[in-house]
Design an enzyme around this catalytic site. Structure first.
Site, PDB file in Angstrom:
ATOM      1  N   SER A  41      -2.906  -2.956  -4.252  1.00  0.00           N
ATOM      2  CA  SER A  41      -1.853  -4.231  -4.483  1.00  0.00           C
ATOM      3  C   SER A  41      -2.385  -4.737  -5.596  1.00  0.00           C
ATOM      4  CB  SER A  41      -2.148  -4.011  -3.189  1.00  0.00           C
ATOM      5  OG  SER A  41      -3.050  -5.935  -3.372  1.00  0.00           O
ATOM      6  N   ASN A  54     -13.462  -0.196  -4.661  1.00  0.00           N
ATOM      7  CA  ASN A  54     -12.351  -0.737  -3.486  1.00  0.00           C
ATOM      8  C   ASN A  54     -13.137  -0.816  -2.600  1.00  0.00           C
ATOM      9  OD1 ASN A  54      -9.699  -1.370  -2.131  1.00  0.00           O
ATOM     10  ND2 ASN A  54      -8.890  -0.182  -3.263  1.00  0.00           N
ATOM     11  N   TYR A  68       0.760  -0.865  -0.369  1.00  0.00           N
ATOM     12  CA  TYR A  68       0.081   0.048  -0.344  1.00  0.00           C
ATOM     13  C   TYR A  68       1.164   1.535   0.381  1.00  0.00           C
ATOM     14  CZ  TYR A  68      -3.309  -3.516   1.545  1.00  0.00           C
ATOM     15  OH  TYR A  68      -3.887  -4.486   1.017  1.00  0.00           O
ATOM     16  N   HIS A  91     -13.504  -9.880  -2.083  1.00  0.00           N
ATOM     17  CA  HIS A  91     -13.453 -11.102  -1.677  1.00  0.00           C
ATOM     18  C   HIS A  91     -14.330 -12.459  -1.452  1.00  0.00           C
ATOM     19  CE1 HIS A  91      -9.517 -10.152  -2.452  1.00  0.00           C
ATOM     20  NE2 HIS A  91      -9.204  -9.436  -1.521  1.00  0.00           N
ATOM     21  N   HIS A 144      -8.043  -1.551  -7.045  1.00  0.00           N
ATOM     22  CA  HIS A 144      -7.502  -2.347  -6.227  1.00  0.00           C
ATOM     23  C   HIS A 144      -6.509  -1.712  -5.424  1.00  0.00           C
ATOM     24  CE1 HIS A 144     -10.262  -5.065  -4.637  1.00  0.00           C
ATOM     25  NE2 HIS A 144     -10.405  -5.552  -6.284  1.00  0.00           N
ATOM     26  N   ASP A 183     -24.486  -8.247  -4.521  1.00  0.00           N
ATOM     27  CA  ASP A 183     -25.557  -8.352  -4.883  1.00  0.00           C
ATOM     28  C   ASP A 183     -26.478  -6.535  -4.886  1.00  0.00           C
ATOM     29  OD1 ASP A 183     -26.303 -10.562  -4.795  1.00  0.00           O
ATOM     30  OD2 ASP A 183     -27.118 -11.403  -2.864  1.00  0.00           O
TER      31      ASP A 183
END
Length: 148
Positions: free
Chosen positions: A103, A75, A24, A81, A101, A88
């Protein structure tokens, strides 16, 4: 003209500048948002921002999004994940969205390599740090203006 984009930051992104510098950037969320707002302005977009560490609030922001924006840059942090609730809510919002993201999640731990929102997004930008937001904004701009 469609030009509104909302950038939604999820869990732990308020801790930028304190997180592992291997993955980061050493900037605060406020500094990141200033840069992203500048990028957006340079390409004719009006950016707004929200960050939350509460999954339900992130869902509420997605529920409200169609009334306030033309596209989304997301983000969600670790929720990327596993949060089917966010997936939804994104599907219900039915807005053009790009996953971003800082990274390179596809190069990190196995559990980070899955994204439950990616199939609902125009694209995924990862591993490019703050510059990845510029690419995401360009994708949204092109889509909402019918050039995507």
């Amino acid at each position: 003209m469609k030009n509104r984009v909302t950038v939604l930051h999820g869990v732990n992104l308020d801790m930028l500048g304190k997180r592992d510098p291997e993955h980061y950037p050493r900037i605060s969320l406020t500094e990141l948002e200033v840069r992203v707002k500048r990028y957006a302005s340079q390409i004719g977009l009006e950016a707004s921002f929200a960050q939350t560490n509460h999954e339900g609030e992130f869902c509420e922001l997605l529920h409200e999004a169609p009334q306030v924006t033309d596209g989304l840059v997301l983000n969600p942090g670790a929720w990327t994940h596993y949060s089917y609730a966010i997936r939804d809510a994104l599907e219900v919002a039915a807005l053009p969205a790009v996953e971003v993201h800082l990274s390179s999640i596809d190069q990190r731990e196995e559990w980070r390599r899955k994204s439950v929102i990616r199939e609902l997004c125009l694209g995924s930008v990862q591993g490019k740090g703050v510059e990845g937001y510029r690419e995401a904004l360009e994708m949204i701009r092109d889509e909402i203006r019918g050039q995507g």
